[in-house]
Design an enzyme around this catalytic site. Structure first.
Site, PDB file in Angstrom:
ATOM      1  N   GLY A  47      -5.066   1.308   5.373  1.00 54.90           N
ATOM      2  CA  GLY A  47      -4.757   2.183   4.247  1.00 54.90           C
ATOM      3  C   GLY A  47      -3.291   2.572   4.408  1.00 54.90           C
ATOM      4  O   GLY A  47      -2.873   3.001   5.499  1.00 54.90           O
ATOM      5  N   GLN A 193     -13.891  -3.128   2.569  1.00 57.01           N
ATOM      6  CA  GLN A 193     -13.495  -1.715   2.708  1.00 57.01           C
ATOM      7  C   GLN A 193     -14.282  -0.825   1.737  1.00 57.01           C
ATOM      8  O   GLN A 193     -14.547   0.342   2.031  1.00 57.01           O
ATOM      9  CB  GLN A 193     -11.992  -1.549   2.422  1.00 57.01           C
ATOM     10  CG  GLN A 193     -11.071  -2.125   3.475  1.00 57.01           C
ATOM     11  CD  GLN A 193     -10.662  -3.548   3.179  1.00 57.01           C
ATOM     12  OE1 GLN A 193     -11.398  -4.293   2.531  1.00 57.01           O
ATOM     13  NE2 GLN A 193      -9.510  -3.974   3.659  1.00 57.01           N
ATOM     14  N   ASP A 234      -0.264   0.152  -2.163  1.00 57.36           N
ATOM     15  CA  ASP A 234       0.448  -0.122  -0.911  1.00 57.36           C
ATOM     16  C   ASP A 234       1.956  -0.130  -1.098  1.00 57.36           C
ATOM     17  O   ASP A 234       2.705   0.086  -0.151  1.00 57.36           O
ATOM     18  CB  ASP A 234      -0.016  -1.446  -0.312  1.00 57.36           C
ATOM     19  CG  ASP A 234      -1.407  -1.274   0.260  1.00 57.36           C
ATOM     20  OD1 ASP A 234      -2.376  -1.272  -0.521  1.00 57.36           O
ATOM     21  OD2 ASP A 234      -1.508  -1.073   1.478  1.00 57.36           O
ATOM     22  N   LYS A 245      -4.912  -3.655  -2.844  1.00 63.85           N
ATOM     23  CA  LYS A 245      -5.865  -4.625  -2.287  1.00 63.85           C
ATOM     24  C   LYS A 245      -6.159  -5.760  -3.258  1.00 63.85           C
ATOM     25  O   LYS A 245      -6.321  -5.524  -4.462  1.00 63.85           O
ATOM     26  CB  LYS A 245      -7.144  -3.851  -1.922  1.00 63.85           C
ATOM     27  CG  LYS A 245      -8.283  -4.657  -1.357  1.00 63.85           C
ATOM     28  CD  LYS A 245      -7.901  -5.502  -0.178  1.00 63.85           C
ATOM     29  CE  LYS A 245      -7.213  -4.760   0.941  1.00 63.85           C
ATOM     30  NZ  LYS A 245      -6.581  -5.659   1.939  1.00 63.85           N
TER      31      LYS A 245
HETATM   32  O1  MRU Z   1      -5.785  -3.871   3.871  1.00 67.66           O
HETATM   33  P1  MRU Z   1      -6.025  -2.409   3.710  1.00 67.66           P
HETATM   34  O2  MRU Z   1      -7.438  -2.021   3.918  1.00 67.66           O
HETATM   35  O3  MRU Z   1      -5.045  -1.588   4.524  1.00 67.66           O
HETATM   36  O4  MRU Z   1      -5.679  -2.129   2.176  1.00 67.66           O
HETATM   37  C1  MRU Z   1      -5.771  -0.822   1.707  1.00 67.66           C
HETATM   38  C2  MRU Z   1      -5.517  -0.663   0.266  1.00 67.66           C
HETATM   39  O5  MRU Z   1      -5.231  -1.600  -0.452  1.00 67.66           O
HETATM   40  C3  MRU Z   1      -5.536   0.749  -0.243  1.00 67.66           C
HETATM   41  O6  MRU Z   1      -5.975   0.802  -1.573  1.00 67.66           O
HETATM   42  C4  MRU Z   1      -4.113   1.324  -0.181  1.00 67.66           C
HETATM   43  O7  MRU Z   1      -3.554   1.110   1.081  1.00 67.66           O
HETATM   44  C5  MRU Z   1      -4.079   2.759  -0.505  1.00 67.66           C
HETATM   45  S1  MRU Z   1      -4.821   3.775   0.722  1.00 67.66           S
HETATM   46  C6  MRU Z   1      -4.619   5.363   0.223  1.00 67.66           C
END
Ligand code: MRU
Length: 340
Positions: A47, A193, A234, A245
């Protein structure tokens, strides 16, 4: 339990190991650079905001192992650690943002005070994230009314941040205030997730939550169950294109088709104004085994199958109804230079 914290002597970092959820809520201790790199790369901590917070805590802990007596030597050791931590995940800009902030603090601090200054700085990053999440949650909640259905993709809850989360923040705040909301969580292939973390967080908070396979979002929308889509991010480019994601772009296209407002929620540490447009955002490629074998008892693709496994995609700004940061709700055309 805080999902990220320094050990009492500040020489290591404790995180909740997200790979064990929902079956086990367990902390792991990260003592060495290798353990820290492994934890971030393998998504034990994940995240975007949480990755930044964790890396800041890691750099603070690692500063206790620096032996150099000169400021130059101290800084160059910190720079080495920063560069290794920074290379773990390329898309979430919060990682480089938090590490730069820590390094900048070290530059302007006398050598014998660097460790305590870094300790204060990582606590400040954590505390500011709590405040940002709360403010994002309030703004997001202002869009919701009793009985609404919200679809979310991946996990942007407390585990992915410091507290409340971003996309899940308005929902958790609404739940605390007695609102009845229905939440639909995409399972989020390939690392699940949504199934493992979002469902865990929502059910723990008592929210009315339903799990969907990613390919069921269109059916849920067509049945009229979804009033809003809330997702995290991200990295957001200057024109409002938003990386999140993998699968988020497809959800945004579906939302447009069904006339459902699509909101991206994230702290302003996720804005990267050095990227003019989303195509400049680096997308992380991950191990093919995450698709073919991980989470299966037996492999579910023939050995050696070619796999395409990008961790993120970029949603075009034209599909986004609003971007919610701690400053408020930005509407198209996106201009982040002024408060909305
Ligand atoms: O690969 P991840 O699980 O780190 O991806 C996370 C996401 O895409 C979340 O939606 C994003 O980081 C926002 S978290 C507040």
């Amino acid at each position: 339990m805080d999902n990220i914290r320094l050990s009492p002597d500040s020489k290591s970092v404790f995180i909740i190991d997200q790979t064990l959820l929902p079956n086990e809520e367990k902390e792991v201790e990260l003592r060495t650079l290798d353990e820290m790199v492994e934890a971030i790369s393998s998504l034990r901590v994940r995240g975007a905001p949480a990755i930044g917070i964790c890396a800041a805590h890691c750099l603070c802990a690692l500063s206790f192992s620096v032996k150099s007596k000169s400021k130059e030597g101290f800084i160059s050791a910190l720079r080495r650690y920063t560069s290794v931590l920074n290379s773990t995940r390329p898309t979430a800009v919060n990682l480089s943002w938090a590490l730069k902030r820590m390094l900048d603090k070290a530059y302007v601090t006398p050598i014998d005070e660097i460790r305590s200054a870094l300790k204060k700085e990582c606590k400040a990053i954590y505390d500011e994230d709590v405040a940002m999440c709360l403010s994002i949650s309030e703004s997001g909640l202002s869009l919701l009314k009793d009985g609404d259905g919200i679809l979310t993709h991946c996990n942007a809850g407390p585990l992915a941040t410091s507290h409340y989360g971003t996309a899940l923040g308005p929902i958790l705040l609404g739940q605390e205030r007695g609102l009845n909301l229905r939440v639909y969580a995409d399972e989020t292939r390939p690392l699940l997730q949504g199934a493992r973390l979002t469902m865990y967080e929502l059910m723990k908070a008592g929210v009315n939550a339903t799990l969907l396979c990613d390919n069921m979002a269109a059916s849920a929308m067509k049945r009229g169950w979804i009033n809003h889509v809330f997702v995290g991010c991200d990295r957001i480019a200057a024109n409002g294109d938003a990386a999140n994601k993998i699968g988020t772009m497809g959800v945004a296209i579906l939302a447009k088709y069904f006339g459902i407002p699509f909101y991206v929620l994230g702290p302003s540490s996720t804005l990267d104004l050095s990227c003019a447009v989303g195509s400049e955002i680096e997308i992380e490629d991950r191990d093919p085994s995450e698709i073919s074998t991980k989470h299966y008892v037996k492999p579910m693709a023939p050995a050696g199958a070619n796999c395409f496994n990008p961790a993120f995609d970029v949603t075009d700004h034209s599909l986004i109804s609003g971007i919610i940061t701690e400053k408020g709700i930005f509407r198209p055309p996106f201009d982040f230079s002024h408060k909305p």
